[in-house]
Design a protein around this motif. Structure first.
Motif, PDB file in Angstrom:
ATOM      1  N   LEU A 127      -5.521   5.370   5.631  1.00 35.10           N
ATOM      2  CA  LEU A 127      -5.896   4.104   4.057  1.00 35.10           C
ATOM      3  C   LEU A 127      -5.577   3.006   4.503  1.00 35.10           C
ATOM      4  O   LEU A 127      -6.959   2.180   4.670  1.00 35.10           O
ATOM      5  N   TYR A 128      -4.802   2.670   4.880  1.00 34.31           N
ATOM      6  CA  TYR A 128      -4.252   0.885   5.722  1.00 34.31           C
ATOM      7  C   TYR A 128      -5.226   1.419   6.427  1.00 34.31           C
ATOM      8  O   TYR A 128      -5.763  -0.171   6.488  1.00 34.31           O
ATOM      9  N   LEU A 186       2.195   9.997   5.898  1.00 32.86           N
ATOM     10  CA  LEU A 186       2.564   8.797   6.687  1.00 32.86           C
ATOM     11  C   LEU A 186       0.890   9.011   6.998  1.00 32.86           C
ATOM     12  O   LEU A 186       0.801   7.513   6.994  1.00 32.86           O
ATOM     13  N   ASN A 187       0.406   9.526   7.833  1.00 32.52           N
ATOM     14  CA  ASN A 187      -0.969   9.806   8.202  1.00 32.52           C
ATOM     15  C   ASN A 187      -1.700   9.577   6.851  1.00 32.52           C
ATOM     16  O   ASN A 187      -2.326   9.034   7.185  1.00 32.52           O
ATOM     17  N   LEU A 229       0.947  -1.163  -0.170  1.00 32.40           N
ATOM     18  CA  LEU A 229       0.267  -0.096   0.139  1.00 32.40           C
ATOM     19  C   LEU A 229       1.084   1.399   0.073  1.00 32.40           C
ATOM     20  O   LEU A 229       0.952   1.798  -0.708  1.00 32.40           O
ATOM     21  N   THR A 230       1.983   1.382   0.511  1.00 33.95           N
ATOM     22  CA  THR A 230       3.030   2.259   0.915  1.00 33.95           C
ATOM     23  C   THR A 230       3.840   2.452  -0.237  1.00 33.95           C
ATOM     24  O   THR A 230       3.616   3.691  -0.923  1.00 33.95           O
ATOM     25  N   ALA A 231       4.128   1.861  -1.290  1.00 28.75           N
ATOM     26  CA  ALA A 231       4.687   1.776  -2.360  1.00 28.75           C
ATOM     27  C   ALA A 231       3.393   2.135  -3.687  1.00 28.75           C
ATOM     28  O   ALA A 231       3.611   3.630  -4.356  1.00 28.75           O
ATOM     29  N   ASN A 291       0.849   4.158  -2.696  1.00 36.52           N
ATOM     30  CA  ASN A 291       0.584   5.864  -2.405  1.00 36.52           C
ATOM     31  C   ASN A 291       2.299   6.572  -3.064  1.00 36.52           C
ATOM     32  O   ASN A 291       1.721   7.833  -3.035  1.00 36.52           O
ATOM     33  N   MET A 292       3.455   5.949  -3.106  1.00 42.12           N
ATOM     34  CA  MET A 292       4.139   6.551  -3.199  1.00 42.12           C
ATOM     35  C   MET A 292       4.635   6.506  -5.028  1.00 42.12           C
ATOM     36  O   MET A 292       5.028   8.031  -5.031  1.00 42.12           O
ATOM     37  N   VAL A 293       3.637   6.084  -5.760  1.00 40.24           N
ATOM     38  CA  VAL A 293       3.541   6.200  -7.191  1.00 40.24           C
ATOM     39  C   VAL A 293       2.269   6.659  -7.460  1.00 40.24           C
ATOM     40  O   VAL A 293       2.620   8.488  -8.104  1.00 40.24           O
ATOM     41  N   ARG A 294       0.500   7.032  -6.526  1.00 40.85           N
ATOM     42  CA  ARG A 294       0.004   8.387  -6.215  1.00 40.85           C
ATOM     43  C   ARG A 294       0.706   9.443  -6.166  1.00 40.85           C
ATOM     44  O   ARG A 294       0.473   9.916  -6.532  1.00 40.85           O
TER      45      ARG A 294
END
Length: 298
Positions: A241-242, A235-236, A157-159, A161-164
């Motif tokens: 989202l997580y 991060l928040n 999920l973090t990856a 959101n990195m893309v997004r």
């Protein structure tokens, strides 16, 4: 995304410099892959045929695909499928190598074959990375059985959101399990409830600053509390989202206020702690994750 990995391989061999690597990545962000390169890469045309059509384009105000179809080199369906691939990041990297006169297509293929034999990735890993699909790429770096499924899901999920939100050209490296980690800067947050999770972006500040600037859409002169606060906002968002995702699985998580550190800090854990290296514009930032264990920031 394969271009960033293959590019670092070429840099390691001394074929390109770090400056050339960064220039190619930067130039490819707003470029499109030329139809000739796409046709050759797909095996539809030879390099000689593509060059012939390119030369005809210089004399005629017509599209590459139209000329290639007229010459019998491509079909209309092939042109349509190639047009959909013009944003392919790997081919954009290849195109830049050729246009800058660094390597020919033949030399690139030779280096790719050597890269495949280097043992860095399996053939299936390479195909996953070349796909550009982050959901196929992340599993390449989280294969180990000692990484809990919940951690793998969080990293994925973090990856995404990195893309997004941050940079779709980031590079992910192999996840490492550890018990202690020391960092100059920390932007972190805890989640409590059915699971107990700590996550934080850590490092010397350069990578954190890039996250902060991308998410806040403003520049920071230094890595100060404002920059750390902006990184914590990302991060928040990520953790929100997580937590929302897990709520659909009847898992309840509450997010605690972010914790920021701008002095040398050591994170210790007696259990599951993982370091996930991200590279944004070639600057490293580590995502530290602790789960279901005691930890402390000293």
């Amino acid at each position: 995304m394969f271009g960033v990995y293959f590019g670092k391989y070429l840099e390691g061999k001394g074929i390109i410099s770090n400056e050339q690597y960064n220039d190619i990545i930067s130039d490819s962000k707003n470029a499109k892959v030329k139809m000739g390169l796409l046709a050759v890469e797909a095996g539809y045309m030879t390099e000689e045929q593509a060059e012939q059509v390119n030369n005809l384009q210089q004399m005629q105000d017509r599209r590459f695909g139209d000329i290639a179809v007229e010459k019998g080199y491509l079909t209309e369906d092939q042109v349509g499928s190639l047009l959909k691939k013009q944003g392919d990041e790997y081919l954009l990297f290849v195109q830049a190598l050729v246009e800058k006169g660094i390597l020919s297509l033949e030399q690139i293929q030779k280096e790719i074959n050597a890269y495949k034999k280097s043992g860095r990735f399996t053939a299936l890993d390479i195909e996953a990375i070349k796909s550009g699909d982050i959901d196929k790429i992340v599993p390449v770096f989280v294969k180990e059985n000692y990484i809990p499924p919940i951690i793998k899901d969080y990293i994925a999920l973090t990856a995404r959101n990195m893309v997004r939100f941050i940079d779709r050209h980031f590079r992910l490296e192999k996840v490492e399990k550890l018990n202690e980690y020391t960092s100059t800067f920390v932007a972190s947050q805890e989640l409590n409830g059915d699971h107990k999770i700590f996550s934080g972006f850590c490092g010397d500040g350069e990578g954190i600053k890039l996250i902060a600037e991308a998410y806040a859409k403003e520049e920071f002169e230094t890595v100060d509390m404002d920059a750390l606060d902006a990184a914590c906002e990302f991060l928040n968002c990520n953790n929100g989202l997580y937590a929302s995702k897990l709520s659909y699985e009847d898992v309840d998580l509450d997010m605690l206020p972010p914790v920021m550190k701008d002095t040398v800090t050591t994170i210790c854990s007696d259990g599951n702690m993982f370091r996930v290296p991200f590279y944004i514009k070639d600057k490293q930032v580590d995502l530290i994750i602790c789960i279901e264990s005691k930890w402390n920031l000293d």
